[in-house]
Motif scaffolding. Structure first.
Motif, PDB file in Angstrom:
ATOM      1  N   VAL A 424       0.823  -1.219   0.000  1.00  0.00           N
ATOM      2  CA  VAL A 424       0.000   0.000   0.000  1.00  0.00           C
ATOM      3  C   VAL A 424       0.855   1.266   0.000  1.00  0.00           C
ATOM      4  O   VAL A 424       0.447   2.298  -0.546  1.00  0.00           O
ATOM      5  N   GLU A 459      -6.208  -1.754  -4.647  1.00  0.00           N
ATOM      6  CA  GLU A 459      -6.425  -1.748  -3.193  1.00  0.00           C
ATOM      7  C   GLU A 459      -7.157  -3.020  -2.778  1.00  0.00           C
ATOM      8  O   GLU A 459      -6.839  -3.639  -1.753  1.00  0.00           O
ATOM      9  N   GLY A 464      -6.026  -3.917   1.581  1.00  0.00           N
ATOM     10  CA  GLY A 464      -5.634  -2.894   2.557  1.00  0.00           C
ATOM     11  C   GLY A 464      -6.778  -2.152   3.190  1.00  0.00           C
ATOM     12  O   GLY A 464      -6.578  -1.357   4.090  1.00  0.00           O
TER      13      GLY A 464
END
Length: 907
Positions: A424, A459, A464
């Protein structure tokens, strides 16, 4: 070296010359001592002082040198009568001998003697003692020029401590003084950001600044385009002048002091304990005492070289083997504590053949991008080996390419950066960099929306964003920023409030997020800057400025945020202040921006110049604004990070037409169509309006260009109300007075001083009320809208002319003249000659001259063989034309009339 100091233009030290000249004329003093490092212009200052005292004193020069310093009284031999060798053994005999030499000349009628002692730091002790005695006797005056803290002038310095000599420590030239030097040397307009770079690099030393100018111009680093100069890159080489000074500096020091100077030059900044471990505490203290080393501002116990160019010059003189040895000694003494010292320290490691840890190189590259040094950032990022950090290094390199304007290289570096991010943190880096790249495109909105989709997809794969986590809040905030950015890129802000409010809310909610990496901080700062832009466009300038303050706080929280982000935030705040009419605050913001790093100024110098020009033009000072815009446009052609060139070309082209500038600036507006990109929508519409006004036929009888009115309507349809305000103001300036009511209605809901001035102006014009126009002029002056003030009075003048109220009309014409200084020299050129200029007949001119000589109407009647009543009629008509009612006002008004340009007024 003395000759080179004399090449510095005298005007740069005008205030100091006044000060020294006054000291030399002060009967309570015996003279003045001027202290400064080499190259600061001591000799040029002395020449200016002597010019001012010409005929008051008789100057005699003493030229000391290292050779003469070895001979007792060597520097004073030109002023000694013939003497035996043994006479030199007695200071008293020498003193009497020299006094006799000067007494003979005083008795011959010469003005008081002034001894100008150049290079006094080379005086031998005996000569210095005699000079002290001569000064104390009061028979002559001293002007002593010396370097700071020389041991050979301690006795002369004691006179200053005792109040017998006035001491002046010559400071480095200010940034404005260096700018004047650049203008004088180059003979054209100069980008202020470029002269600010030279001021920083030279340390304000006039000799160094001139050497940098000459070298940069010769090597093509300083470029001239259409009579304007800008610095394309930092000077890459040192002139012999600077090299020679650095060599002499090193040669004059002990081995320990030399080691300390070399270490600081190579490392840029060093902790004092680390430096003391290499060179010894006494050597370090000696260099600090002499002013060669300075403490870094606001950083305790960190030292740097006082003169920036000395660091560059000394680095170039240190052999590679010596450089490696100094680094080894520092590392042995301080170990890991120095590994993250600064970006230059990391580059030094590479120069020494070391292989820093990948994480260290990446951090150094990030720091370089934060400082705006894109070339160094690129070098450091490309040195990161192909390991787990390679993806982040490629992103850092792409950011550097973006700052340098290499869009294709940046695009190649960011290809698949989002979709291929392995974690991330890398994803956040990729999103921020890709968003900035997308914003440089004509298809920005589409690319920003695609980026938001790619972010969501990646994502989800990385897992995350758990529900309710800080990461989820952050991604929501970041995607809101991208959505707002896309809306702004579309240009349709008719209903942007909801998007901006959502963005602001999400950013505020994410404020407590503990994971405040540089990339998250950067995107958050950009989000607040975009909220600022939306509020500025809507005329809600107080909300805009609050958002820009939030953006500034974000940047202050993390110094590792890219300088490119900082530039974007700064430009939005600058336009908010401009549309708010906070001109003084904007001037302060510009001054602060010119104090930033040289690398940042190279990247954003053109953008800064555009804001400088817009600030002047918003106040009605078109000539000054055009002087700012010309070099800014030249710089923006090379590097335009905020896409401001179209706006600058159009506004500069219009200003050139208004002031009848026959330079290539007259063609600026015509370049707009072939430029290839348009810039932000609000500025694009404003640019097209200014270009239309510039390209339309000029003259008081020509109808206003219809495109201006049409573009105002287009801006209104898109919700670009700040742009509409500027376009409507332009419409009134080119004679489309039918737009006054719309401008009045629009500015009624706007915040800020500029809108208040425009509202009063438009309301007065819409009401066709001349006295309201005069009142509106006062409001415009208070708000520093000087052209609007003059236009208000101009409309009132025309109204009274049309209604045959000549006395009131002439009174207002005189008000324009009397208030010229208050109105910053602005007058209007579109007032018809029959109104703007007072035309007296030849006979009326003759009568005025006689009246000014004190003649009465009876005397004038006799001279011209006229009746006294006829002369009184002439006088009455003269008074009406000049707008006065009594003879005591005649001279000032008539002389002002004679001095006024007869064809075109000045903006």
């Amino acid at each position: 070296m003395q000759h080179q100091e004399q090449t510095v233009p005298e005007v740069l030290r005008s205030a100091e010359a006044d000060q020294v000249a006054n000291h030399l004329l002060d009967p309570m003093l015996r003279g003045s001592i001027v202290l400064a490092p080499e190259g600061m212009g001591k000799s040029a200052l002395a020449e200016e002082v002597l010019r001012r005292l010409e005929g008051i004193v008789t100057p005699y020069r003493i030229h000391s040198s290292p050779v003469l310093a070895r001979i007792p009284y060597g520097a004073l031999t030109p002023f000694m009568e013939r003497a035996l060798a043994e006479d030199l053994d007695s200071p008293l005999v020498v003193l009497r001998n020299i006094r006799k030499w000067f007494r003979v000349r005083a008795e011959a009628g010469q003005a008081q003697a002034l001894l100008v002692v150049e290079d006094a730091h080379h005086l031998d002790e005996a000569s210095s003692h005699v000079l002290v005695q001569l000064a104390m006797s009061g028979e002559l005056r001293l002007l002593v020029l010396s370097r700071i803290r020389s041991a050979n002038i301690q006795e002369l310095l004691s006179l200053a401590r005792d109040g017998l000599l006035a001491r002046l420590d010559l400071e480095p030239l200010s940034r404005d003084a260096v700018h004047r030097l650049c203008v004088q040397e180059l003979g054209g307009t100069v980008l202020r950001a470029s002269s600010a770079v030279l001021a920083q690099v030279s340390g304000g030393n006039p000799l160094y600044a001139k050497a940098l100018l000459d070298g940069a111009r010769r090597r093509g680093e300083l470029l001239q385009r259409n009579g304007s100069w800008y610095l394309r890159t930092l000077p890459a080489a040192l002139e012999p002048t600077v090299q020679d000074l650095a060599k002499r500096l090193l040669a004059s020091r002990s081995d320990e002091e030399r080691a300390a100077l070399e270490a600081v030059a190579l490392a840029k900044i060093l902790p004092r304990p680390a430096l003391s471990a290499v060179a010894g505490p006494s050597a370090v203290q000696a260099l600090v005492d002499e002013g060669l080393l300075l403490q870094v501002p606001d950083v305790p116990d960190q030292l740097q070289l006082a003169q920036p160019l000395h660091a560059h010059a000394i680095r170039s003189l240190v052999p590679p083997v010596r450089s490696i040895e100094i680094r080894r000694q520092l590392m042995q003494g301080s170990g890991h504590a120095l590994r993250f010292q600064n970006t230059l320290y990391a580059a030094w490691a590479l120069d020494c053949g070391e292989a820093p840890e990948p994480f260290e190189l990446l951090q150094a590259a990030r720091s370089a991008n934060a400082e705006g040094d894109a070339e160094l950032a690129l070098r450091l990022a490309q040195a990161v080996p192909a390991d787990a950090l390679a993806a982040r290094a490629r992103i850092e390199a792409a950011v550097a390419h973006l700052t340098l304007g290499n869009l294709s290289d940046a695009r190649a570096g960011l290809e698949d950066a989002v979709s291929g991010a392995a974690d991330v943190e890398t994803l956040d880096m990729a999103v921020l960099a890709t968003a900035q790249l997308a914003a440089c495109s004509e298809f920005a909105a589409e690319r920003l929306r695609a980026l938001a989709r790619d972010w969501s997809a990646r994502e989800a794969l990385l897992g995350g964003t758990g529900s309710g986590t800080s990461r989820e809040r952050w991604v929501a905030a970041g995607q809101s920023v991208l959505a707002l950015w896309a809306r702004i890129a579309d240009g349709n802000l008719l209903t942007p409030g909801e998007t901006a409010a959502v963005t602001r809310k999400l950013l505020d909610e994410d404020a407590a997020n503990p994971e405040r990496t540089a990339d998250r901080t950067g995107l958050r700062a950009l989000g607040y800057a975009l909220v600022c832009e939306v509020h500025t466009a809507a005329g809600a300038t107080s909300e805009a400025l609050r958002a820009s303050e939030e953006a500034a706080r974000e940047l202050a929280a993390n110094p590792q945020v890219q300088s490119r982000v900082r530039g974007t935030v700064w430009v939005r705040r600058a336009f908010a202040l401009l549309h708010a009419g906070n001109f003084e605050e904007l001037g302060e913001l510009l001054a602060a921006e010119l104090r930033t790093s040289p690398q940042y100024l190279l990247a954003y110098g053109g953008s800064i110049g555009v804001i400088e020009g817009a600030l002047e033009i918003h106040q009605g000072r078109f000539r000054k604004g055009l002087r700012r815009l010309k070099p800014a446009i030249a710089a923006l052609r090379f590097r335009d990070p905020e896409r401001l060139l179209p706006y600058a070309l159009a506004v500069g082209g219009y200003a050139a037409v208004v002031v009848e500038d026959d330079s290539p600036a007259a063609s600026f507006a015509g370049e707009l169509r072939g430029l290839g990109y348009s810039g932000p929508k609000g500025l694009e519409l404003t640019a097209r309006a200014f270009a239309a006004a510039a390209l339309s036929p000029q003259g008081g009888e020509e109808p206003p260009p219809p495109q201006v009115r049409a573009l105002a309507q287009e801006a209104r349809a898109l919700g670009q109300f700040a742009a509409e305000k500027d376009i409507l103001e332009l419409a009134l300036a080119v004679g489309d007075l039918k737009q006054a009511r719309r401008l009045m209605d629009l500015t009624d809901g706007f915040e800020g001083g500029e809108a208040a001035a425009l509202h009063a102006y438009a309301a007065a014009v819409a009401a066709d009320n001349p006295e309201r126009m005069v009142t509106a002029a006062d409001e415009a002056v208070r708000r520093r809208k000087y052209l609007v003030a003059v236009e208000c009075i101009g409309h009132a003048i025309r109204y009274y002319g049309a209604h045959n109220n000549l006395r009131r009309q002439r009174a207002l014409i005189q008000q324009l003249r009397r208030r010229r200084e208050e109105l910053a020299g602005v007058t209007v050129s579109y007032l018809s000659p029959s109104v703007h200029q007072v035309r007296l007949t030849r006979r009326e001119h003759e009568i005025v001259e006689l009246l000014l000589e004190g003649a009465g109407t009876k005397d004038i009647a006799a001279k011209f063989t006229l009746s006294q009543r006829t002369v009184e009629g002439h006088v009455y008509r003269i008074y009406v034309k000049l707008g006065i009612s009594k003879r005591t006002e005649l001279e000032a008004v008539y002389r002002a009339l004679e001095a006024e340009p007869k064809v075109h007024a000045v903006l």
